[in-house]
Design a protein around this motif. Structure first.
Motif, PDB file in Angstrom:
ATOM      1  N   HIS A   1     -13.475  13.035 113.626  1.00 21.64           N
ATOM      2  CA  HIS A   1     -14.670  13.858 113.840  1.00 21.64           C
ATOM      3  C   HIS A   1     -14.621  14.522 115.211  1.00 21.64           C
ATOM      4  O   HIS A   1     -14.919  15.721 115.354  1.00 21.64           O
ATOM      5  CB  HIS A   1     -15.929  12.996 113.711  1.00 21.64           C
ATOM      6  CG  HIS A   1     -17.187  13.773 113.939  1.00 21.64           C
ATOM      7  ND1 HIS A   1     -17.812  13.836 115.180  1.00 21.64           N
ATOM      8  CD2 HIS A   1     -17.940  14.520 113.099  1.00 21.64           C
ATOM      9  CE1 HIS A   1     -18.888  14.590 115.088  1.00 21.64           C
ATOM     10  NE2 HIS A   1     -19.001  15.017 113.845  1.00 21.64           N
ATOM     11  N   GLU A   2     -14.233  13.770 116.223  1.00 18.65           N
ATOM     12  CA  GLU A   2     -14.138  14.342 117.574  1.00 18.65           C
ATOM     13  C   GLU A   2     -13.037  15.388 117.647  1.00 18.65           C
ATOM     14  O   GLU A   2     -13.182  16.421 118.307  1.00 18.65           O
ATOM     15  CB  GLU A   2     -13.891  13.230 118.590  1.00 18.65           C
ATOM     16  CG  GLU A   2     -13.937  13.716 120.047  1.00 18.65           C
ATOM     17  CD  GLU A   2     -13.880  12.581 121.039  1.00 18.65           C
ATOM     18  OE1 GLU A   2     -13.614  12.860 122.229  1.00 18.65           O
ATOM     19  OE2 GLU A   2     -14.094  11.417 120.628  1.00 18.65           O
ATOM     20  N   ALA A   3     -11.916  15.142 116.965  1.00 18.55           N
ATOM     21  CA  ALA A   3     -10.819  16.116 116.973  1.00 18.55           C
ATOM     22  C   ALA A   3     -11.237  17.439 116.356  1.00 18.55           C
ATOM     23  O   ALA A   3     -10.803  18.515 116.787  1.00 18.55           O
ATOM     24  CB  ALA A   3      -9.609  15.555 116.230  1.00 18.55           C
ATOM     25  N   LEU A   4     -12.096  17.371 115.332  1.00 20.10           N
ATOM     26  CA  LEU A   4     -12.510  18.581 114.624  1.00 20.10           C
ATOM     27  C   LEU A   4     -13.714  19.269 115.260  1.00 20.10           C
ATOM     28  O   LEU A   4     -13.984  20.434 114.949  1.00 20.10           O
ATOM     29  CB  LEU A   4     -12.836  18.243 113.168  1.00 20.10           C
ATOM     30  CG  LEU A   4     -11.646  17.823 112.294  1.00 20.10           C
ATOM     31  CD1 LEU A   4     -12.121  17.294 110.950  1.00 20.10           C
ATOM     32  CD2 LEU A   4     -10.684  18.989 112.094  1.00 20.10           C
ATOM     33  N   THR A   5     -14.437  18.550 116.120  1.00 22.83           N
ATOM     34  CA  THR A   5     -15.655  19.128 116.705  1.00 22.83           C
ATOM     35  C   THR A   5     -15.518  19.475 118.176  1.00 22.83           C
ATOM     36  O   THR A   5     -16.202  20.378 118.665  1.00 22.83           O
ATOM     37  CB  THR A   5     -16.836  18.153 116.529  1.00 22.83           C
ATOM     38  OG1 THR A   5     -16.499  16.875 117.098  1.00 22.83           O
ATOM     39  CG2 THR A   5     -17.174  17.979 115.051  1.00 22.83           C
ATOM     40  N   GLN A   6     -14.674  18.769 118.914  1.00 18.57           N
ATOM     41  CA  GLN A   6     -14.511  19.073 120.335  1.00 18.57           C
ATOM     42  C   GLN A   6     -13.902  20.453 120.550  1.00 18.57           C
ATOM     43  O   GLN A   6     -14.226  21.150 121.511  1.00 18.57           O
ATOM     44  CB  GLN A   6     -13.636  18.006 121.007  1.00 18.57           C
ATOM     45  CG  GLN A   6     -14.309  16.665 121.185  1.00 18.57           C
ATOM     46  CD  GLN A   6     -15.471  16.729 122.156  1.00 18.57           C
ATOM     47  OE1 GLN A   6     -15.406  17.390 123.183  1.00 18.57           O
ATOM     48  NE2 GLN A   6     -16.564  16.051 121.810  1.00 18.57           N
ATOM     49  N   VAL A   7     -13.002  20.843 119.674  1.00 17.78           N
ATOM     50  CA  VAL A   7     -12.394  22.180 119.696  1.00 17.78           C
ATOM     51  C   VAL A   7     -12.385  22.708 118.254  1.00 17.78           C
ATOM     52  O   VAL A   7     -12.423  21.918 117.305  1.00 17.78           O
ATOM     53  CB  VAL A   7     -10.943  22.141 120.246  1.00 17.78           C
ATOM     54  CG1 VAL A   7     -10.923  21.699 121.694  1.00 17.78           C
ATOM     55  CG2 VAL A   7     -10.061  21.236 119.405  1.00 17.78           C
TER      56      VAL A   7
ATOM     57  N   THR B   1      -2.887  28.856 118.779  1.00 19.41           N
ATOM     58  CA  THR B   1      -2.181  28.245 117.659  1.00 19.41           C
ATOM     59  C   THR B   1      -2.365  26.725 117.736  1.00 19.41           C
ATOM     60  O   THR B   1      -2.877  26.209 118.740  1.00 19.41           O
ATOM     61  CB  THR B   1      -0.700  28.615 117.705  1.00 19.41           C
ATOM     62  OG1 THR B   1      -0.168  28.262 118.979  1.00 19.41           O
ATOM     63  CG2 THR B   1      -0.510  30.116 117.479  1.00 19.41           C
ATOM     64  N   PRO B   2      -1.971  25.957 116.713  1.00 17.28           N
ATOM     65  CA  PRO B   2      -2.215  24.506 116.732  1.00 17.28           C
ATOM     66  C   PRO B   2      -1.719  23.773 117.978  1.00 17.28           C
ATOM     67  O   PRO B   2      -2.467  22.949 118.523  1.00 17.28           O
ATOM     68  CB  PRO B   2      -1.498  24.028 115.458  1.00 17.28           C
ATOM     69  CG  PRO B   2      -1.630  25.181 114.520  1.00 17.28           C
ATOM     70  CD  PRO B   2      -1.495  26.404 115.389  1.00 17.28           C
ATOM     71  N   PRO B   3      -0.488  24.022 118.490  1.00 20.86           N
ATOM     72  CA  PRO B   3      -0.086  23.314 119.714  1.00 20.86           C
ATOM     73  C   PRO B   3      -0.987  23.620 120.902  1.00 20.86           C
ATOM     74  O   PRO B   3      -1.313  22.726 121.689  1.00 20.86           O
ATOM     75  CB  PRO B   3       1.346  23.816 119.949  1.00 20.86           C
ATOM     76  CG  PRO B   3       1.827  24.239 118.611  1.00 20.86           C
ATOM     77  CD  PRO B   3       0.635  24.812 117.926  1.00 20.86           C
ATOM     78  N   LEU B   4      -1.400  24.875 121.052  1.00 14.39           N
ATOM     79  CA  LEU B   4      -2.328  25.207 122.131  1.00 14.39           C
ATOM     80  C   LEU B   4      -3.681  24.540 121.916  1.00 14.39           C
ATOM     81  O   LEU B   4      -4.350  24.150 122.878  1.00 14.39           O
ATOM     82  CB  LEU B   4      -2.504  26.723 122.230  1.00 14.39           C
ATOM     83  CG  LEU B   4      -1.325  27.528 122.777  1.00 14.39           C
ATOM     84  CD1 LEU B   4      -1.688  29.006 122.852  1.00 14.39           C
ATOM     85  CD2 LEU B   4      -0.907  27.020 124.140  1.00 14.39           C
ATOM     86  N   GLY B   5      -4.078  24.416 120.661  1.00 16.46           N
ATOM     87  CA  GLY B   5      -5.336  23.745 120.361  1.00 16.46           C
ATOM     88  C   GLY B   5      -5.309  22.282 120.768  1.00 16.46           C
ATOM     89  O   GLY B   5      -6.292  21.762 121.322  1.00 16.46           O
TER      90      GLY B   5
ATOM     91  N   PHE C   1      -7.017   9.388 123.607  1.00 16.04           N
ATOM     92  CA  PHE C   1      -5.809   9.257 122.807  1.00 16.04           C
ATOM     93  C   PHE C   1      -6.105   9.208 121.308  1.00 16.04           C
ATOM     94  O   PHE C   1      -5.319   9.709 120.511  1.00 16.04           O
ATOM     95  CB  PHE C   1      -5.027   8.011 123.232  1.00 16.04           C
ATOM     96  CG  PHE C   1      -4.508   8.089 124.634  1.00 16.04           C
ATOM     97  CD1 PHE C   1      -3.591   9.064 124.995  1.00 16.04           C
ATOM     98  CD2 PHE C   1      -4.936   7.191 125.605  1.00 16.04           C
ATOM     99  CE1 PHE C   1      -3.116   9.147 126.288  1.00 16.04           C
ATOM    100  CE2 PHE C   1      -4.462   7.273 126.898  1.00 16.04           C
ATOM    101  CZ  PHE C   1      -3.555   8.242 127.249  1.00 16.04           C
ATOM    102  N   GLY C   2      -7.209   8.617 120.917  1.00 21.16           N
ATOM    103  CA  GLY C   2      -7.538   8.559 119.501  1.00 21.16           C
ATOM    104  C   GLY C   2      -7.741   9.940 118.903  1.00 21.16           C
ATOM    105  O   GLY C   2      -7.075  10.298 117.922  1.00 21.16           O
ATOM    106  N   PRO C   3      -8.644  10.766 119.466  1.00 26.01           N
ATOM    107  CA  PRO C   3      -8.797  12.130 118.958  1.00 26.01           C
ATOM    108  C   PRO C   3      -7.540  12.970 119.089  1.00 26.01           C
ATOM    109  O   PRO C   3      -7.263  13.803 118.222  1.00 26.01           O
ATOM    110  CB  PRO C   3      -9.933  12.690 119.824  1.00 26.01           C
ATOM    111  CG  PRO C   3     -10.706  11.487 120.250  1.00 26.01           C
ATOM    112  CD  PRO C   3      -9.698  10.404 120.421  1.00 26.01           C
TER     113      PRO C   3
END
Length: 279
Positions: free
Chosen positions: A62-68, A226-230, A243-245
């Motif tokens: 959830h944090e990975a998808l909402t923080q950025v 792009t994904p790596p920059l994200g 580290f988890g997100p």
């Protein structure tokens, strides 16, 4: 019989080496996925445990998808890699056909130039391309991410090797039927080269999906990341300690590549084997 007995230990050693190599290659990905499933307290625990005692996947993903805007970055990656591959096919297939099947002065020299270009890392040409795009006003655009990779010397080499294995009689028959060289390329050669195209597509998509160097230089607007920059942007937002997100975001980014490879695995292997057999 003796040869068979001697080959068994050799096969055992080969399988052992391949198995160890597989473990070494997959270990980082297993740890990545396992970390994405752990809560924060288990990630920072001094004792390493591969499997989590309590699932923290919901909060990490959830944090990975909402923080950025990670999904937007994934969409950018799809647009860029698809556009690059489509343009590479439009350039590489006719070029490879010309080097494999047409007879003209300088063909050997041109192919030698292709081989030389294989030795030049694209980082060496990044600065001149950046200056050119600055003059043309193409920086911070999808064009800046796509156009430098329109021509792939590796793709030309790979497709040429495949086309060398296509019988000349097939090409001659198409010419007798009145087909133009352009029609032969797209109606005869390209359909026959589907395995090679799939193999090259895997190489191309993986390389440009994971590319961090050029997008970091070419774009500065978050909407074009792009994904790596994200993932790098997520790391900066979390001060590099989430580290988890981070592992959850990395798992999301890698998942499309794994799925694509599993779907195209047979064609990929056939393409690599067939192109490798051509002289």
């Amino acid at each position: 019989m003796t040869g068979h007995r001697l080959s068994r230990p050799l096969r055992g050693v080969r399988h052992l080496v391949l198995g160890l190599g597989t473990v070494v290659m997959l270990a980082p990905f297993v740890v990545m996925v396992a970390t994405s499933l752990k809560p924060k307290e288990e990630i920072y625990s001094p004792e390493f445990q591969l499997l989590p005692h309590r699932l923290g996947a919901a909060e990490n993903y959830h944090e990975a998808l909402t923080q950025v805007p990670l999904l937007h970055f994934l969409l950018n990656g799809i647009i860029v890699t698809a556009a690059i591959f489509a343009l590479q096919v439009l350039v590489n297939v006719p070029a490879a056909y010309a080097l494999a099947k047409l007879r003209f002065r300088g063909r050997t020299t041109l192919f030698a130039a292709v081989l030389v270009c294989l030795l030049i890392p694209y980082q060496a040409t990044a600065l001149p391309i950046y200056i050119l795009f600055y003059w043309l006003g193409l920086l911070n655009s999808y064009a800046a991410l796509v156009l430098p990779f329109t021509i792939s010397v590796f793709g030309i080499f790979l497709m040429r090797q495949f086309f060398l294995g296509v019988p000349d009689d097939l090409v001659d028959a198409a010419r007798i039927d009145g087909m133009s060289e352009y029609s032969i390329v797209w109606s005869v050669m390209a359909p026959a080269a589907i395995p090679a195209l799939v193999a090259f597509g895997i190489f191309s998509v993986v390389a440009h999906w994971n590319d961090y160097f050029w997008p970091l230089i070419a774009v500065g607007e978050q909407g074009l990341y792009t994904p790596p920059l994200g993932i790098a942007h997520l790391k900066l937002n979390g001060e590099g300690t989430a580290f988890g997100p981070l592992m959850a975001a990395a798992t999301i980014v890698i998942a499309p590549l794994v799925i694509a490879f599993l779907v195209a695995q047979r064609c990929f292997v056939e393409g690599v084997v067939f192109t490798g057999m051509k002289g």
